[in-house]
Design an enzyme around this catalytic site. Structure first.
Site, PDB file in Angstrom:
ATOM      1  N   GLU A  18       3.186   0.770 -29.971  1.00 44.29           N
ATOM      2  CA  GLU A  18       1.642   0.902 -29.112  1.00 44.29           C
ATOM      3  C   GLU A  18       0.903   0.044 -28.895  1.00 44.29           C
ATOM      4  OE1 GLU A  18       1.914   4.084 -28.296  1.00 44.29           O
ATOM      5  OE2 GLU A  18       3.478   4.776 -29.936  1.00 44.29           O
ATOM      6  N   ASN A  75      -2.895   4.380 -24.671  1.00 45.51           N
ATOM      7  CA  ASN A  75      -3.321   3.905 -23.967  1.00 45.51           C
ATOM      8  C   ASN A  75      -3.774   2.688 -24.008  1.00 45.51           C
ATOM      9  OD1 ASN A  75      -3.764   7.015 -23.256  1.00 45.51           O
ATOM     10  ND2 ASN A  75      -4.746   6.767 -25.744  1.00 45.51           N
ATOM     11  N   GLU A  89      -0.939  11.281 -21.481  1.00 44.67           N
ATOM     12  CA  GLU A  89       0.852  10.905 -20.465  1.00 44.67           C
ATOM     13  C   GLU A  89       1.740  12.129 -20.234  1.00 44.67           C
ATOM     14  OE1 GLU A  89       4.989   8.235 -21.347  1.00 44.67           O
ATOM     15  OE2 GLU A  89       2.886   7.641 -22.203  1.00 44.67           O
TER      16      GLU A  89
END
Length: 879
Positions: free
Chosen positions: A303, A270, A126
């Site tokens: 996250e 991710n 990213e």
């Protein structure tokens, strides 16, 4: 000034000409010569306006080896290879494209794409890092199912990790082995991850509400596994909270976190394989502070929450970045509030917003929560997208309520699971689920700048009414000279002179006994008349910081002191203290009366706070802290940062002298010998104790030196030891303690980052020379973002007095470091360049020197788009 590429415009969005149904990747890992084989299953996108458009793939720093189309090798005439594109024309509507590429991860100092850190492989994709791995449609609205096979030397890289679930593995010749990972969920390329190396794991299991067993794993370098227990517990707590609060379960067999010391960001979400900066994973009491433990808890949650708000539902294009980031920041803030102190969490969030985002809104980099254009997307991972984006989501929460917000998220996931969508789609789900019109509210996404809300209050003794006249105005920002009125939720209460909360009854309403309510401001100017008010009240405004605005109300000093003592809303109580202190410091700066004694009523208010037992110690600690120099800077023009620093320091010293006895008393009361635990109660007591110590350290007395020495020598935790060291760092003779600390922790990279950061903040003469000297320290490396942030960025962004030294050497130092970093890691260089953003606010002599350094950077040949965008916008602010 050099020519650069043209900005990308939000309104130019066009769907991709092709979609990718499936990606099969094979990596043959070598540090300097990794071979990447990609197999793309393509089909033409009927939503694209041109039915014969060519396929244009993105790529950077790639060596193309071969291309096959449906099994047939393509000749060089069959495609066009540009500097950063691979174009293939006249493709069939459905086809399979196989591309072999070679890359050099070892020399990749940008830390974007596939790179090597301490002998291990990591990725960061990213926003646009995947194009540094293989040729691809590297945009978030191209979502595909990924299968990844990793081949590597078994001895050097025994652990091979990828997205999704591990489905197969085996052994090859030449001491190699392989592992295959399959991600069953479609995702954009920015969520791809690969990790390979010598790592060890701390593992546990989590059982979801539906009975699914999930492996929870944290992978770190050998020797760090004992520092992972807090991160592991935080992950499991986040999983449970997301199920309870939002009904969202984890969807893979394993949830993995991997820690790496070379990382541009805090962490990355991710799919199934989150890669973290070690700063937000590794912690034990001897090496990590309460702030570190809190940060780990928050970032791990953030996250993990991205699994749904970012992964399962992602953003259509990078202009919609706040769709995932603003929403997920709101979610992690709510998580932290639920498991800790909601008041302390809220105040901390607001302080961050004001010190970083408000200046951004008022400066050359101002942009809406949903930007309209960008030159380099890496520059838009900003406080506006994250922190202000979170406040925008919070305002929706305030407007629709707890249950209404859950209805909105339920509808959002039902509509858009597996899709790449826009901020408008999120707002539409909230509006439809709650049957409300949020059309005007969406101006928060499209307009930049911080609205100013001006309030006047008039009491009518005869009518027993209190009238609030409220006006809103948002100043011009780059590219937006005129602003339309926002929909602003204004939470408030009214207190009588005994401190009791009054019922809030608007004219024409019946009394429901409500003492705190939210007004909706929709016009540029509005009046609200409260009835049944029998004495002149003191208004408590913008409770819980209900909107990201600047509030003006003509409080008398006595009213602010009254609110400090009596307001039932913790944020408003802290805000009263902050407003009083800000006003006092600005007056003293402007009147050049910086060395006057602290006012008696302030001393009395602080003494009362120190001696009360019924208030949360963490809240008291926040109320006692003076506004930061960065915050005060933004309230002034033609600023002399040195004088501002001196004024603030003088008030701190005066308060220390006047409050010496109660400060010592509260320090001794809270200086516990109980074993360290990280929890809200203990952390709150430590925070107040160390704020008291910070004040006392201003007194040059043997007894205070003894307190500092004893705390430094005998602390069983880094929170207390670092607090004492921070005090010594500001004193003559402190070098012996700094040297002792370094000898004790020279092998712990994260602890040494704290050591660098302390010295970058030093008030003592020669601060810049020490920073320059520390750049040669064995523990420092310009290639490591954590080191740069701790030493160089801290000095340039937070050491106001020395960075803005009148000789201008601080500016030259910053510009030199920007140019040096731009050749190593443009993302980090651009972030450092932001220290020049407010150059137009300083007094003329400093302004001229800052401008000269900006112009020097802008003239540099080969400057990256990242740095050029920041510097050129900063220079535009002076025209």
């Amino acid at each position: 000034m050099q020519e650069q590429r043209q900005p990308i415009q939000r309104l130019d969005y066009t769907p991709p000409p092709f979609l990718i149904d499936r990606v099969d990747l094979t990596f043959e890992l070598e540090e300097t010569n990794t071979r990447v084989l990609s197999r793309l299953v393509l089909k033409r996108n009927p939503a694209h306006p041109n039915a014969t458009a060519p396929l244009v793939l993105d790529g950077e720093e790639l060596a193309l080896e071969s291309i096959k189309l449906d099994g047939k090798q393509l000749a060089q005439d069959d495609y066009e290879l540009g500097d950063d594109t691979l174009t293939i024309a006249q493709l069939p509507d459905e086809c399979i494209l196989e591309i072999a590429t070679r890359i050099n991860p070892l020399t990749n100092t940008t830390l974007s794409g596939l790179y090597v850190s301490n002998g291990n492989f990591f990725t960061q994709c990213e926003a646009e890092g995947f194009r540094r791995i293989t040729w691809y449609l590297d945009r978030p609205d191209v979502m595909a199912k990924f299968t990844t096979t990793i081949i590597a030397d078994k001895t050097r890289y025994p652990v091979l990790l990828g997205n999704g679930n591990r489905v197969d593995q085996g052994v090859l010749d030449r001491n190699r082995h392989w592992v295959k990972w399959v991600d069953p969920f479609k995702k954009p390329s920015y969520l791809f991850a690969l990790v390979a190396g010598k790592l060890v794991v701390l593992a546990d299991r989590y059982t979801t509400g539906s009975g699914k067993n999930v492996n929870v794993e944290i992978w770190v370098e050998p020797g760090d596994v004992e520092k992972c227990h807090h991160a592991l517990a935080s992950a499991k707590a986040a999983m449970a909270w997301d199920e309870e609060r939002f009904g969202l379960e984890y969807d893979l067999d394993t949830y993995m976190i991997v820690a790496v010391s070379d990382f541009n960001m805090g962490a990355m979400e991710n799919k199934g394989l989150n890669i973290f900066n070690t700063k937000y994973v590794l912690a034990r009491p001897e090496t990590a502070t309460d702030v570190d433990f809190d940060g780990i808890e928050s970032v791990v949650a953030h996250e993990y929450f991205h699994n749904w708000t970012g992964n399962r539902v992602t953003c259509r294009d990078w202009f919609q970045l706040s769709l995932k980031e603003g929403l997920t920041v709101f979610r992690d803030q709510e998580f932290s509030s639920d498991i800790g102190s909601r008041a302390v969490q809220r105040i901390g969030n607001v302080r961050t917003l004001r010190e970083y985002q408000f200046p951004e809104d008022a400066g050359p980099q101002a942009h809406p929560v949903r930007p309209d254009s960008y030159l380099e997307i890496n520059n838009f991972y900003t406080a506006t997208v994250y922190e202000k984006g979170s406040e925008v989501v919070r305002m929706i929460y305030t407007l629709v309520g707890h249950d209404g917000f859950r209805k909105g998220t339920d509808l959002y996931f039902k509509r858009h699971d597996g899709q790449a969508v826009t901020c408008d789609d999120f707002v539409a789900a909230m509006a439809d689920a709650n049957d409300i019109d949020l059309t005007q509210f969406k101006r928060w996404y499209s307009q930049s700048g911080t609205p100013r809300v001006t309030v006047e209050g008039v009491y009518d003794q005869d009518a027993k009414t209190f009238t609030l006249t409220v006006e809103q105005h948002c100043p011009a920002t780059p590219g937006q000279s005129e602003k339309q009125p926002y929909l602003i939720p204004l939470a408030l209460g009214l207190l009588d002179r005994s401190g009791a909360e009054l019922p809030l009854v608007l004219a024409g309403e019946s009394d429901t006994g409500v003492t705190s309510r939210v007004l909706q401001l929709k016009q540029a100017k509005e009046r609200f008349v409260f009835t049944g008010i029998h004495s002149h009240p003191v208004p408590s405004l913008l409770r819980d910081f209900s909107a990201p605005v600047k509030l003006d109300y003509p409080y008398a000093d006595e009213e602010l002191v009254f609110l400090i003592a009596h307001d039932s809303d913790p944020f408003a109580r802290w805000e009263a203290a902050n407003t009083y202190l800000t006003r006092l410091l600005l007056q003293r700066y402007q009147q050049e009366a910086g060395h006057a004694a602290a006012p008696a009523q302030l001393v009395a208010a602080f003494e009362k706070l120190l001696t009360q037992d019924r208030i949360d110690p963490a809240l008291v600690a926040l109320m006692l802290q003076l506004p930061s120099e960065q915050f005060l800077f933004e309230a002034l023009n033609e600023v002399d940062p040195t004088r501002l620093h001196q004024v603030r320091q003088a008030l701190k010293q005066s308060l220390a002298k006047e409050l010496r006895a109660p400060l010592i008393a509260v320090y001794q009361k809270l200086h516990s010998t109980e074993p360290y635990q990280y929890n809200a109660e203990q952390a709150g007591r430590r925070s107040l104790k160390n704020v008291a110590l910070d004040y006392l350290a201003e007194l040059d007395e043997p007894r205070i030196t003894e307190l500092l020495t004893n705390q430094y020598r005998h602390a069983d935790n880094m929170t207390d030891r670092l607090a004492a060291l921070a005090a010594f760092n500001q004193r003559e003779g402190g070098d012996q303690y700094l040297a002792d600390f370094a000898s004790m922790w020279q092998d712990d990279a994260l602890v040494m980052d704290k050591w660098f950061g302390l010295q970058a903040l030093s008030d003592r003469p020669g601060a810049l020379a020490r920073v320059q000297q520390l750049m040669s320290h064995p523990a420092f490396a310009m290639t490591n973002p954590n080191k740069v942030r701790s030493l160089i960025t801290t000095f340039c962004s937070r050491n106001m007095a020395h960075f803005h030294a009148v000789d201008g050497y601080g500016y030259a130092f910053a510009a030199d470091r920007v140019l040096e970093l731009d050749k190593i890691n443009p993302q980090i260089a651009a972030r450092l360049a932001a220290c020049f953003n407010r150059w137009t606010r300083v007094e003329p002599s400093r302004r001229a020197m800052m401008r000269a350094e900006l112009e020097r950077v802008a003239r540099q040949p080969g400057l990256s788009p990242d740095t050029f965008e920041i510097v050129s916008k900063a220079l535009q602010a002076g025209k």
